[in-house]
Write a protein that holds these residues in place. Structure first.
Motif, short mmCIF file in Angstrom:
data_model
loop_
_atom_site.label_atom_id
_atom_site.label_comp_id
_atom_site.label_asym_id
_atom_site.label_seq_id
_atom_site.Cartn_x
_atom_site.Cartn_y
_atom_site.Cartn_z
N ASN A 155 38.61 30.21 40.23
CA ASN A 155 39.29 31.68 40.24
C ASN A 155 38.95 32.60 39.41
N ILE A 156 38.40 33.75 39.61
CA ILE A 156 37.83 34.67 38.85
C ILE A 156 38.72 35.94 39.12
N LEU A 157 39.13 36.63 37.66
CA LEU A 157 39.64 37.75 37.53
C LEU A 157 38.66 38.78 37.03
N VAL A 158 38.82 39.87 37.45
CA VAL A 158 37.64 40.90 37.04
C VAL A 158 38.74 42.06 36.58
N LEU A 159 38.72 42.41 35.29
CA LEU A 159 39.95 43.26 34.60
C LEU A 159 39.18 44.52 34.05
N CYS A 160 39.98 45.46 34.39
CA CYS A 160 39.55 46.90 34.10
C CYS A 160 40.88 47.62 33.55
N THR A 161 40.80 48.88 33.18
CA THR A 161 41.96 49.60 32.80
C THR A 161 42.80 49.87 34.07
N LYS A 220 32.14 30.50 47.35
CA LYS A 220 32.23 29.74 46.36
C LYS A 220 33.40 29.79 45.24
N ALA A 221 34.07 31.29 45.17
CA ALA A 221 35.19 31.37 44.11
C ALA A 221 36.10 32.38 45.09
N LYS A 222 37.35 32.30 44.46
CA LYS A 222 38.30 33.47 44.86
C LYS A 222 38.15 34.48 43.65
N ILE A 223 38.07 35.64 44.26
CA ILE A 223 37.72 36.85 43.28
C ILE A 223 39.02 37.70 43.47
N TYR A 224 39.47 37.92 42.24
CA TYR A 224 40.64 39.00 42.04
C TYR A 224 40.27 40.29 41.06
N SER A 225 40.63 41.28 41.35
CA SER A 225 40.50 42.29 40.31
C SER A 225 41.86 42.80 40.13
N ALA A 226 41.94 43.37 38.95
CA ALA A 226 43.33 43.87 38.30
C ALA A 226 42.79 44.87 37.12
N GLY A 227 44.02 45.74 36.92
CA GLY A 227 44.14 46.62 35.79
C GLY A 227 45.15 46.29 35.04
N ILE A 228 45.24 47.01 33.76
CA ILE A 228 46.29 47.03 32.97
C ILE A 228 47.29 48.19 33.38
N GLU A 229 46.63 49.00 34.42
CA GLU A 229 47.44 50.13 35.04
C GLU A 229 46.77 50.16 36.44
N THR A 230 47.42 50.64 37.35
CA THR A 230 46.89 51.02 38.95
C THR A 230 46.60 52.38 39.07
N HIS A 231 45.48 52.56 39.26
CA HIS A 231 44.97 54.18 39.68
C HIS A 231 44.37 54.39 41.14
N THR A 282 42.71 46.69 47.22
CA THR A 282 43.83 47.29 46.59
C THR A 282 43.75 47.52 45.21
N SER A 283 44.51 48.53 44.70
CA SER A 283 44.48 48.37 43.16
C SER A 283 45.63 47.89 42.60
N ASN A 284 45.42 46.65 41.77
CA ASN A 284 46.47 45.81 41.35
C ASN A 284 46.67 45.83 39.93
N ASN A 285 47.98 45.36 39.58
CA ASN A 285 48.14 45.37 38.25
C ASN A 285 47.75 43.75 37.82
N PRO A 291 31.70 55.76 35.31
CA PRO A 291 31.12 57.09 36.11
C PRO A 291 32.38 57.96 36.58
N SER A 292 33.69 57.34 36.49
CA SER A 292 34.77 58.33 36.77
C SER A 292 34.99 59.36 35.81
N LYS A 293 34.30 59.28 34.77
CA LYS A 293 34.38 60.12 33.53
C LYS A 293 33.47 61.35 33.70
N VAL A 294 32.73 61.47 34.58
CA VAL A 294 31.35 62.35 34.29
C VAL A 294 32.01 63.54 35.18
N ILE A 295 31.62 64.54 34.69
CA ILE A 295 32.02 66.12 35.17
C ILE A 295 30.70 66.64 35.52
N GLY A 296 30.37 67.27 36.49
CA GLY A 296 29.38 67.78 37.00
C GLY A 296 29.20 68.10 38.31
#
Length: 139
Positions: free
Chosen positions: A3-9, A29-40, A61-64, A105-110
């Motif tokens: 079980n692998i958790l990928v965590l971001c904001t 070979k693994a179960k992948i999950y991604s989550a944030g400390i918030e959901t955007h 989906t965006s998960n907490n 990359p989501s912070k780039v303005i241009g």
């Protein structure tokens, strides 16, 4: 199965791209999950740049992180400093914790071209990291 958790904001961009690559590279070979400390919600730029590389994350989906309480993690990968510094405690005594602060990359303005270049840069960094992780940790 690992079980692998990928965590971001916000679980909208970098963690979603890593989730997509790890799913593709590890091929069951693994179960992948991604989550944030918030959901955007999913970032459209992340969905588009992954599609350019043949990986569809549009149904993710965006998960907490709290939604995954009780899962016995083998790996917890934080992909931004903010998540690493602000993540609630995740009880998992056996989990290997890995951190890499990827460019956001989501912070780039241009122009659209500048934004595309930013997403491409982040995607390529994440892809390289995921390839190395898969080779080192799960082969």
């Amino acid at each position: 199965m690992k079980n692998i958790l990928v965590l971001c904001t916000g679980n909208s961009c970098r963690s979603q791209m890593a989730h997509g690559y790890l799913n593709a590279l590890l091929n069951g070979k693994a179960k992948i999950y991604s989550a944030g400390i918030e959901t955007h919600g999913l970032n459209p730029g992340a969905v588009a740049i992954m599609k350019e590389d043949g990986i569809d994350i549009s149904m993710h989906t965006s998960n907490n992180v709290d939604e995954y309480d009780g899962i016995p993690w083998d790996f917890i990968i934080t992909v931004c400093d903010h998540a690493r510094e602000n993540c609630p405690y995740i009880p998992s005594k056996d989990a290997k914790r890995i951190h890499h602060n990827f460019f956001d990359p989501s912070k780039v303005i241009g122009t659209e071209e500048e934004k595309h270049t930013a997403f491409l840069k982040a995607r390529n960094e994440i892809k390289d990291f995921c390839k190395k992780f898969a080779e080192k940790e799960l082969n």
